[in-house]
Design an enzyme around this catalytic site. Structure first.
Site, short mmCIF file in Angstrom:
data_model
loop_
_atom_site.label_atom_id
_atom_site.label_comp_id
_atom_site.label_asym_id
_atom_site.label_seq_id
_atom_site.Cartn_x
_atom_site.Cartn_y
_atom_site.Cartn_z
N GLY A 50 0.81 -1.00 0.11
CA GLY A 50 0.11 -0.04 -0.07
C GLY A 50 1.04 1.33 0.08
O GLY A 50 1.83 1.32 0.71
N ASP A 239 -1.46 4.55 -6.20
CA ASP A 239 -0.21 4.33 -6.03
C ASP A 239 0.67 5.55 -6.49
O ASP A 239 1.64 5.68 -6.02
CB ASP A 239 0.32 2.86 -6.52
CG ASP A 239 -0.11 1.84 -5.70
OD1 ASP A 239 0.81 1.55 -4.85
OD2 ASP A 239 -1.21 1.23 -5.73
#
Length: 347
Positions: A50, A239
């Site tokens: 993450g 991202d």
């Protein structure tokens, strides 16, 4: 020394302890990293994953690197050593820009204070700032994002952009959590997210722990549940976001965005400013990590494909900005034209 403990990670002052996300949801196992090389492995092997979580983890890895150095930081040797630490951590994964953002911030702090006797303490304080800021940012994202969800809505999400993908609370799941905290009844459909199954293993686990109504579906069911009228909004994480609003996120996000547009469903991206990369003009310039073919040929160690089959396993895809209804940040919801509005966030 100061400490920090969340679902995702714990900073003890001398090590970082991660919940091993590869083992969830069936096992809650913890991995302790005492060196920056250990943190590099934890990021590379997806013990922690993450984008925001990777950034904070790398910051603590940088501190561990400094703690292990016995020489003078104000020497050429000291500078070269810390540059090596930064470069090693930066090489762990290529797509999530938060990694490089956090390491640049840590290295600027080092360069500013490397003549100070308490430089290591100052680095630790900076890493803790990054971590605590992430929690505050996620809650702000959640507050802004909850505005687009109505009482009774059902949200589809892809991959895991929850507490496990951040220091705490989450981005996409933070939006859902905030709406629930406001008293809204929200249901969630979670894509399983092949091939690494972050939706099945992590998102479903998180939401169930919070008592939020979640239904797990395989990725190829998303279009059908949209056609049946069961989805009111899509909320995903990111991202890296390019200057024009193109978004790199977990592979499969692009397909979900196209399906959402086809069915007239708003598609939102929830991400902190640290995920926005104004130095990357469009999504075409975002480096896309390709991971081990074993992630496709095996599921939880069980082989499901023929030996020696050719594979292609990009970890991310890029959703063009024209498919995105809004980008939810800690400063509010940004809407098109993204090439103009994203820049305003940094003015």
């Amino acid at each position: 020394m100061s400490k920090l403990k969340t679902m995702t990670l714990e900073w003890t002052g001398e090590s970082v302890i991660f919940i091993d996300q590869r083992k969830l949801p069936t096992q809650e196992i913890y991995v302790e990293c005492e060196t920056y090389e250990d943190v590099y492995v934890a990021i590379k092997d997806m013990i922690v994953r993450g984008a925001p979580a990777i950034g904070a983890s790398a910051a603590f890895g940088y501190v561990l690197g400094a703690q292990k150095f016995n020489g003078a930081f104000d020497s050429a040797e000291g500078l070269a050593y810390m540059e090596k630490v930064k470069e090693k951590l930066a090489s762990s994964r290529p797509t999530a820009v938060n990694l490089f953002w956090a390491l640049d911030r840590m290295h600027r702090t080092f360069e500013s204070f490397r003549n100070e006797p308490d430089v290591v303490k100052l680095l630790e304080e900076e890493a803790l700032k990054i971590a605590y800021e992430d929690i505050e940012v996620n809650r702000a994202i959640g507050k802004h994002g909850a505005e687009v969800l109505r009482d009774g809505d059902t949200v589809l999400t892809h991959c895991n952009a929850g507490a496990l993908a951040t220091v705490d609370y989450g981005t996409a799941l933070g939006v859902i959590r905030a709406a629930v905290e406001q008293g809204k009844k929200i249901k969630v459909f979670a894509d399983e997210t092949r091939p690494y199954l972050q939706g099945a293993r992590l998102t479903a686990w998180e939401l169930m722990k919070d008592g939020i109504d979640v239904t797990l579906i395989s990725d190829n069911m998303a279009g059908w549940v949209m056609k049946k009228g069961w989805i009111n909004a899509v909320v995903v994480g990111a991202d890296r976001i390019a200057a024009n609003g193109d978004v790199a996120n977990k592979i499969g996000t692009y397909s979900v965005a196209i399906l959402a547009q086809k069915h007239g469903i708003p598609f939102y991206v929830a991400a902190p400013l640290s995920t926005i990369d104004l130095n990357t003009p469009t999504g075409d310039e975002i480096p896309i990590e390709e991971r081990s073919h074993r992630e496709i040929t095996h599921v939880q160690g069980v082989q499901i494909a023929p030996d020696n089959i050719k594979c292609y396993n990009p970890a991310f895809d890029v959703t063009p900005s024209h498919l995105i209804t809004g980008i939810i940040t800690e400063k509010g919801i940004v809407r098109p034209p993204y090439d103009v509005e994203l820049k305003k966030l940094f003015e």
